[in-house]
Design an enzyme around this catalytic site. Structure first.
Site, PDB file in Angstrom:
ATOM      1  N   CYS A  29     -45.545 -16.278   5.907  1.00 43.27           N
ATOM      2  CA  CYS A  29     -44.409 -16.450   6.786  1.00 43.27           C
ATOM      3  C   CYS A  29     -44.202 -15.172   7.574  1.00 43.27           C
ATOM      4  CB  CYS A  29     -43.195 -16.828   5.970  1.00 43.27           C
ATOM      5  SG  CYS A  29     -41.867 -15.671   5.982  1.00 43.27           S
ATOM      6  N   ASN A  63     -48.273 -18.776   0.403  1.00 45.95           N
ATOM      7  CA  ASN A  63     -47.995 -19.922  -0.453  1.00 45.95           C
ATOM      8  C   ASN A  63     -48.429 -19.644  -1.880  1.00 45.95           C
ATOM      9  OD1 ASN A  63     -48.189 -20.935   2.336  1.00 45.95           O
ATOM     10  ND2 ASN A  63     -47.934 -22.941   1.400  1.00 45.95           N
TER      11      ASN A  63
END
Lengths: 315, 315
Positions: free
Chosen positions: A239, A248
């Protein structure tokens, strides 16, 4: 002897992972990777995204990838769909499921999808009406555990959006910790409520390892009864608000943990680790996943030569 | 309103972390780091090791470091001690606690300490007799969750060695997952038995993040009632059998998680993160810890400029 509890994994590396990679990954590599993942025993693979090729050039080959992958029996091939045009393309490509996404945080939705949540909802409603029950629909709700710009996201907000989609007959909801803000106590509390409220839906948890809590959150969710998880091979993804941090939850690390704990993930971990070890070569850089580097718990090492000498010396 | 449950952290970066660093870290840096850690609220700091300077040149300045650090009230300064000579040096240096170490795996003890476990036990017995109750003693048992060369380590073996030391009146046992082989279900099972068997001892858990399960194991241990943990700033440390994999559980990541969950770690996380962010400069390389990179859950980010424009556009 009791049967092992089944946990279902959805692999998102070729969509959620690849879309933030800087260099285009050749279509051949994408197809080969999805095919290799199909052999590992995943319940579901999020293959690609039917977004505008301008918005995400990495996934401009969505049709070709979906057309060329081998469909393994027992594996669902899902795709991300942002709008009606995407839904049409996804249905033409014979996707087994459409995964729609919006954020429960207004600011995150504006920053990420460039429209207010109500506009997103309206666009996704169009998709749901167009699909009209012919293909299962999953809705991924971003920022359910907090927004990196707004901060706290109250549970009622997650429930409110979840219920709007549940009312439209979607098959599942994915509760996303988009920027790795969830902690295990919060996961346990939220999952308990969600399972009561959405007992008839497939509930999937999507964690990031931004602050190192990814597997702890998976553990807390499993302890609270969750059986479906998103994971990304090698921990690809991430992100933009947490530079330097990992992305992730790593599929193979989560699967390795649950496998060791006695859950049935349906995954052939040896095969999966072999695939994971090819990933740095495909993306051209090191990836965060650790089991691919360290080996499984029981991948033992030979003792150094000195041990035999010492045994003799002290015999 | 109930009081938060207290969790006690022992910081091991300057001993367990530093001892595998390739380049000598100047004594001034070690002293400054321990002093900075003292201000963060740790229950205990493992400052250094009184091993032979030839065996571990990095810690050849053990006396000087112990002599120069500031002793903060409420913080215990512990040191690793391998034998009688080390114990004498540790006592001269006014250590608050002596931490003895041996492995419950015969092969690992031979590989790591170059003698059979019985020889190690005899040497540590000498230390315990010499100290004679004047300074508290902790015993760290390596490989309690598995040995990278032998594989499985049975619980009875952990209990047997723990009991031999408990019988000698030691204050605490540290149950070490030396090479990151523990998984949460194993931790829960083992901790339950250990707490019954060693109810009068301080039980500390020492995890590695080799396979990504570090914080999940901390969570499992806390859920089972454990209140004491070793952690290493930045996740420094590691093990030669898992090249490329990360090392000890990262103190600030574990503390951040427990803090978010509502535990009282006694640590000032802002101060700790400021110290953690100096660590790459001290050791000369990136470190595995993630919260120092990503920030705390509630360290928010400003929305991009587009958000304000979009809000206006859709108003």
């Amino acid at each position: 002897m009791t049967a092992k509890k089944r946990i279902f994994f959805n692999e998102v590396a070729t969509r959620d992972g690849f879309q933030i990679e800087p260099g285009f990954i050749p279509t051949d590599d994408k197809v080969a990777l999805v095919d290799a993942l199909s052999d590992c025993g995943y319940a579901k693979i999020e293959v690609t995204s039917f977004t505008s090729p301008k918005a995400i050039p990495m996934l401009r080959d969505a049709e070709e990838v979906m057309g060329r992958i081998r469909r393994a029996p027992g594996v669902e091939y899902t795709v991300l769909v942002p709008n009606l045009r995407g839904a049409e393309r996804a249905l033409e490509s014979r996707a087994d499921e459409l995964n729609l996404v919006m954020s429960v945080s207004e600011t995150h939705n504006l920053a990420n999808l460039r429209m207010p949540r109500e506009k997103s909802f309206a666009a996704l409603l169009d998709v749901i009406c167009h699909v009209d029950g012919k293909t299962p629909i999953n809705v991924s709700l971003s920022c359910c555990f907090g927004c990196p710009m707004e901060g706290e996201v109250v549970l009622d907000e997650v429930l409110r959006w979840g219920e709007r989609f549940a009312g439209l007959g979607v098959r599942g909801l994915t509760i996303c910790d988009t920027t790795g803000m969830a902690h295990p106590a919060q996961v346990s509390r939220m999952v308990e409520v969600l399972q009561q409220r959405f007992a008839d839906l497939q509930l999937t948890l999507h964690f990031h390892n931004t602050r190192g809590m990814g597997l702890a959150n998976v553990l807390a969710a499993v302890q609270s009864g969750i059986t479906r998880f998103d994971g990304s091979l090698g921990g690809l993804g991430g992100c933009p608000y947490a530079p330097g941090a990992s992305g992730n939850v790593t599929s193979e690390d989560a699967i390795h943990m649950l496998d060791a704990m006695g859950y049935d993930t349906g995954i052939d971990l040896s095969k999966l680790l072999a695939v994971a070890r090819q990933l740095p070569g495909i993306v051209g850089h090191d990836v965060p996943g650790q089991v691919a580097k360290a080996g499984r718990i029981m991948d033992l090492h030979a003792p150094p030569a000195s041990v035999a000498e010492l045994r003799e010396q002290f015999a």
